[in-house]
Design an enzyme around this catalytic site. Structure first.
Site, short mmCIF file in Angstrom:
data_model
loop_
_atom_site.label_atom_id
_atom_site.label_comp_id
_atom_site.label_asym_id
_atom_site.label_seq_id
_atom_site.Cartn_x
_atom_site.Cartn_y
_atom_site.Cartn_z
CE1 TYR A 262 36.61 29.17 -11.73
CE2 TYR A 262 34.78 28.19 -12.93
CZ TYR A 262 35.39 28.52 -11.74
OH TYR A 262 34.79 28.18 -10.57
CD GLU A 263 40.11 25.62 -16.26
OE1 GLU A 263 41.34 25.57 -16.22
OE2 GLU A 263 39.39 24.90 -15.56
N GLY A 264 42.37 30.57 -17.47
CA GLY A 264 43.03 31.60 -18.29
C GLY A 264 41.97 32.53 -18.85
#
Length: 601
Positions: free
Chosen positions: A408-410
């Site tokens: 997630y989120e990079g």
């Protein structure tokens, strides 16, 4: 205006080159009455509405996720970060992080839905929308009347987010855009009312953001729900747009500004994701401790066996460190936002710049805490033994849910490289002085080390000196790599990753020590022996990581006399005068943990 702010508030990344006093960090022990009430309210909600229904979440009960989101909306939890002008509570950044922390511990299914809606589903409009857009959409999102989703990732555009192929074509009469393309891994897609969609106009270098209402009669279709390893009741679908009409007034910010919107939304998402891993750790630790106290083998509770006690101590220590660093950064961001508002910036502009300022810390936290929850859940399964592998206990679902946090989120790989890359860019812009301290480290390496016996009588005197030396180790390793490769350093990802691991450990260890020092000054050392033990244990493990990653880097880019000098420096910068008793530290921590029968720090 900016100059005034810089004098009053520490910039992001400056922890590496500036000494931070314990009085200047915010800790969970500093929660005010309002924050404690908010924390307790969220915990009560989770214990009543989420934890008892854990089995239903594991059985892909998507309706339960929607129902739980609606109940969270009724409690006001969806509107914490939304300004009062748009129906929100308008609370500070620490409160936002606190709610995200305590609402996320029971199941990743609900926390994913909550995080996607309140973060990347709502925040881009709050931060970049026009007044009309905010009045129309944010008010509905804050109340839970509508739910939001975020469409960035595509089959060919994951970490390389700006390479998306989704197109937006302006109609001949100039009234709307037609969006065509495919998005994947879209959280909340199955029940959302509005999407934040990123598409490219013509041959623009950068993508553009749009607010798109979810209307199946407007060229929007979806695949079935994805079958995932974890977060099973989090709605995750592919979304297809076929000449979907979007009014021109629904463009978010300016043409070509989509990549910037996406990156800033992800910065916020990263620190909130770290927070979302904390209560999951607390619950895993508490459940593991209870089980270890109840499980009898060889006529003894397994909580009395050293092998189990070591695991519990390490699990508690990583959670305590994650709390320390996450709330330190959250308050720094909140203070930065307040400073910019004081200087005349709008809340919108102040929040954007405040979060952007601490992008390095957000990436550090995302990596560190997401990996800690995975390790914690893994050890939880091990403590439960065969039962841990069974769906009858909460450990296996905790482990599965934890796995997505590193993606997630990079991905953590991207965030590792980002943290060092952003730090170097800040140095080049003059926002963080790395050159001066790095030069001093070079001079120190050429000089004769002091053989004086220092005075370590004060609490954490040696540990704080060690943190200072670890910072020198980073400056030596990263500085040497920059000198050798210059602007081509980006191509040497393994060196960036190693430097990032050093940077991460410095921030996490320093945050833990500062929190504990502040607590000891308030409560007295005798009352916080377990926290002191955790701070010392975390630092010891951090020194090990710096030693390993520093050596790996130096022997990979330096040769001959330079290599020998840097390895000598690394030994100097990672050398204790008084080695800690690791087994003793773990015993101190576990004794209290086992006696309290839960995570109690």
């Amino acid at each position: 205006m900016a100059d005034t702010i810089e004098k009053n508030v520490t910039r992001g990344g400056q922890f590496l080159v500036k000494e931070t006093k314990c009085e200047d960090v915010f800790t969970p022990e500093d929660f005010n009455e309002e924050q404690l009430m908010m924390r307790d309210s969220v915990k009560e909600f989770v214990d009543k509405e989420i934890w008892p229904n854990k089995d239903r979440f594991e059985k892909r009960d998507f309706a339960l996720t929607v129902e739980s989101m609606q109940k969270a909306a009724e409690m006001g939890f969806l509107s914490i970060a939304v300004p009062e002008a748009y129906g929100g509570m308008g609370m500070g950044f620490v409160n936002t992080v606190l709610v995200c922390d305590y609402i996320s511990g029971a199941t990743g299914s609900f926390s994913s839905a909550f995080g996607a809606h309140t973060g990347i589903g709502t925040l881009p409009i709050t931060l970049y929308g026009t007044e009309e857009q905010k009045q129309k959409y944010v008010t509905k999102l804050a109340s839970g009347e509508w739910f939001g989703a975020y469409c960035l990732t595509e089959p060919g555009a994951g970490s390389d987010a700006n390479s998306g192929k989704t197109k937006a074509v302006l109609s001949e009469d100039g009234t709307h855009y037609k969006i065509t393309g495919q998005k994947m891994w879209i959280t909340n897609a199955g029940f959302c009312n509005v999407f934040i969609v990123f598409a490219r106009i013509g041959d623009d270098k950068n993508i553009t953001g749009f607010i798109v209402e979810n209307d199946p009669n407007n060229g929007i279709s979806m695949n079935e729900e994805e079958h995932k390893l974890g977060i099973r009741s989090s709605s995750t679908r592919q979304v297809f747009f076929a000449d979907t009409k979007v009014p021109v007034e629904n463009m978010l910010s300016e043409r070509g500004n989509g990549f910037k919107i996406a990156m800033n939304a992800l910065n916020v998402g990263r620190i909130k994701l770290a927070a979302a891993c904390l209560d999951a750790q607390r619950r895993v630790i508490s459940n593991s401790t209870k089980y270890a106290n109840e499980r009898i083998q060889f006529n003894t509770a397994i909580s009395q066996f050293g092998a189990i006690r070591a695991k519990l101590a390490e699990m508690a220590t990583s959670c305590y460190a994650g709390e320390s660093a996450t709330y330190r950064a959250a308050k720094d961001i909140e203070d930065r936002i307040a400073s910019r508002e004081t200087e005349g910036a709008s809340h919108q502009e102040a929040e954007l710049k405040g979060i952007e300022e601490y992008a390095i810390e957000c990436s550090i936290l995302k990596v560190a805490v997401s990996e800690d929850i995975q390790n914690c859940a893994d050890e939880g399964i091990q403590i439960f033994g065969g039962m841990g592998f069974s769906e009858d206990t909460p450990m296996e679902s905790a482990w599965r849910d934890a796995r997505i946090a590193r993606i997630y989120e990079g991905t953590n790989e991207i965030n590792r490289m980002l943290s060092v890359g952003m730090l170097i860019k800040k140095a080049m812009k003059g926002h963080v002085d790395l050159l001066g301290p790095a030069s001093k480290v070079q001079e120190e390496l050429m000089g004769i080390p002091s053989f004086d016996t220092p005075d370590y009588s004060e609490l954490f005197a040696e540990e704080k000196e060690m943190i200072g030396k670890l910072k020198k180790a980073f400056l030596m390793v990263a500085g040497g790599a920059v000198q050798k490769y210059g602007p081509d350093l980006d191509a040497h990802q393994q060196l960036l990753m190693a430097a990032s691991d050093i940077l991460i450990e410095i921030y996490m260890a320093e945050s833990t020590i500062l929190r504990t020092e502040k607590l000891a000054k308030k409560e007295g050392e005798a009352k916080v022996q377990e926290q002191i033990a955790m701070a010392k244990l975390y630092l010891y493990k951090a020194v090990d990581t710096v030693t390993q990653k520093g050596k790996e880097s130096v022997i990979s880019f330096a040769e001959g006399d330079e290599q020998r000098m840097m390895l000598m420096g690394l030994r100097r910068f990672t050398k204790y005068t008084n080695m800690p008793n690791i087994v003793g530290l773990r015993e101190t921590i576990t004794t209290k943990l086992v006696a309290k029968n839960e995570y109690c720090f």
